[in-house]
Scaffold this active site. Structure first.
Site, PDB file in Angstrom:
ATOM      1  N   ILE A  37      48.820  54.271 -17.522  1.00  0.00           N
ATOM      2  CA  ILE A  37      49.057  52.914 -17.025  1.00  0.00           C
ATOM      3  C   ILE A  37      47.725  52.228 -16.787  1.00  0.00           C
ATOM      4  O   ILE A  37      46.661  52.804 -17.013  1.00  0.00           O
ATOM      5  CB  ILE A  37      49.903  52.916 -15.730  1.00  0.00           C
ATOM      6  CG1 ILE A  37      49.124  53.592 -14.575  1.00  0.00           C
ATOM      7  CG2 ILE A  37      51.248  53.591 -15.955  1.00  0.00           C
ATOM      8  CD1 ILE A  37      49.798  53.429 -13.226  1.00  0.00           C
ATOM      9  N   HIS A  38      47.781  50.992 -16.317  1.00  0.00           N
ATOM     10  CA  HIS A  38      46.593  50.206 -15.988  1.00  0.00           C
ATOM     11  C   HIS A  38      45.600  50.198 -17.156  1.00  0.00           C
ATOM     12  O   HIS A  38      45.993  50.211 -18.315  1.00  0.00           O
ATOM     13  CB  HIS A  38      45.939  50.721 -14.703  1.00  0.00           C
ATOM     14  CG  HIS A  38      46.805  50.633 -13.483  1.00  0.00           C
ATOM     15  ND1 HIS A  38      47.784  49.689 -13.320  1.00  0.00           N
ATOM     16  CD2 HIS A  38      46.847  51.396 -12.359  1.00  0.00           C
ATOM     17  CE1 HIS A  38      48.384  49.853 -12.143  1.00  0.00           C
ATOM     18  NE2 HIS A  38      47.831  50.883 -11.544  1.00  0.00           N
ATOM     19  N   GLU A  39      44.311  50.222 -16.851  1.00  0.00           N
ATOM     20  CA  GLU A  39      43.294  50.131 -17.903  1.00  0.00           C
ATOM     21  C   GLU A  39      43.270  51.346 -18.824  1.00  0.00           C
ATOM     22  O   GLU A  39      42.691  51.289 -19.918  1.00  0.00           O
ATOM     23  CB  GLU A  39      41.896  49.951 -17.279  1.00  0.00           C
ATOM     24  CG  GLU A  39      41.748  48.735 -16.396  1.00  0.00           C
ATOM     25  CD  GLU A  39      41.941  49.049 -14.919  1.00  0.00           C
ATOM     26  OE1 GLU A  39      41.273  48.399 -14.096  1.00  0.00           O
ATOM     27  OE2 GLU A  39      42.748  49.946 -14.596  1.00  0.00           O
TER      28      GLU A  39
END
Length: 290
Positions: free
Chosen positions: A148-150
């Protein structure tokens, strides 16, 4: 001397949450009644703390909201949706996943975990901080993991994408709707005037941040507040901190409702709910002061 009510805004340490809050932190948006501070925590911790009612305002996974709807009202702003993209289920290249493969997820109440559990009911799940998931797959501790995220932008070339969570969502939703990932909620114990003011300030903060994206991004990079380089930050913010993050429109509300309905139909929630019935009543001040 004026006394301000303190609002602690809890958000994740990923780039889009930091970006959307910093206009307030830098003093570009202010309130006559409220004073804001921030606490950065990983998404699993944010969801756990929301279940306890810890923070006045908090970022949450949309999948959590039906479990806290009596304690928190849903905000329209600072939202993150995937539109053709989102978290990724990754594995080592060449690996074949069995039906009961072991997988690392970023938290029980995240949207990606909810959708994953619907798609892979026999998988053996372990929950980890999102920063540890790639390493767990590479080490062989787990067979696969959802990034998830970056992390979705830059992961080891020893890994490959088994499945996009976006594809799972599209199949389950049954129509072309954006993928509801993260939102904001405010504690219902706040007076309604404070709750509406909180939403106003946060909305204005996201609007100003988005309108001044290159300048604010440069400030965040200068202060070493971001985990990725300049180009990846630009890409990531274009995905998750953009004009549509300022306030949910009807399509995004429809997507949130579809997520809630899927969770209820499959037994993850005790009751069906509609997001629009749990929003902060923004019209309150207009009626009160008209």
């Amino acid at each position: 001397m004026k006394i301000f009510k303190h609002i602690n805004v809890a958000h994740s340490p990923d780039a889009d949450d930091i970006f959307m809050y910093k206009a307030i932190d830098f003093g570009w948006v202010s309130s006559k009644n409220l004073k804001f501070s921030a606490t950065a925590l990983d998404i699993q911790t944010l969801n756990d703390e929301a279940l306890k009612g810890t923070y006045e305002a908090t970022a949450i996974s949309f999948a959590l909201y039906p479990l806290i709807c009596e304690e928190y009202a849903l905000l329209r702003t600072a939202v993150s949706f995937g539109e053709g993209y989102g978290p990724k289920l990754v594995k080592k290249k060449g690996a074949v996943l069995k039906r009961n493969f072991k997988v690392a997820l970023s938290g029980k109440h995240t949207t990606n975990a909810l959708l994953f559990r619907m798609a892979y009911p026999q998988a053996r799940i372990v929950y980890k901080n999102f920063l540890e998931i790639e390493g767990a797959v590479l080490s062989g501790e787990v067979d696969a993991g959802v990034l998830i995220h970056e992390s979705i932008l830059d992961f080891s070339d020893e890994l490959c994408v088994e499945r996009e969570i976006w594809d799972i969502w599209s199949e389950l939703a049954g129509e072309n709707l954006p993928l509801p990932l993260g939102g904001m909620a405010v504690r219902r114990s706040l007076p309604i005037t404070d709750a509406t003011e909180c939403e106003r300030v946060l909305t204005e903060g996201v609007r100003i941040a988005t309108a001044h994206k290159p300048f604010l991004s440069h400030m965040l990079m200068e202060r070493n507040l971001i985990r990725v380089d300049k180009e990846k930050l630009k890409t990531y913010l274009n995905l998750y901190a953009n004009d549509s993050s300022v306030s949910m429109n009807e399509t995004k509300l429809k997507a949130v409702n579809r997520l809630f309905a899927l969770g209820y139909e499959r037994g993850f929630y005790p009751l069906p709910i509609k997001a629009e019935n749990y929003l902060v009543p923004a019209e309150y001040n207009n009626i009160r002061f008209s």
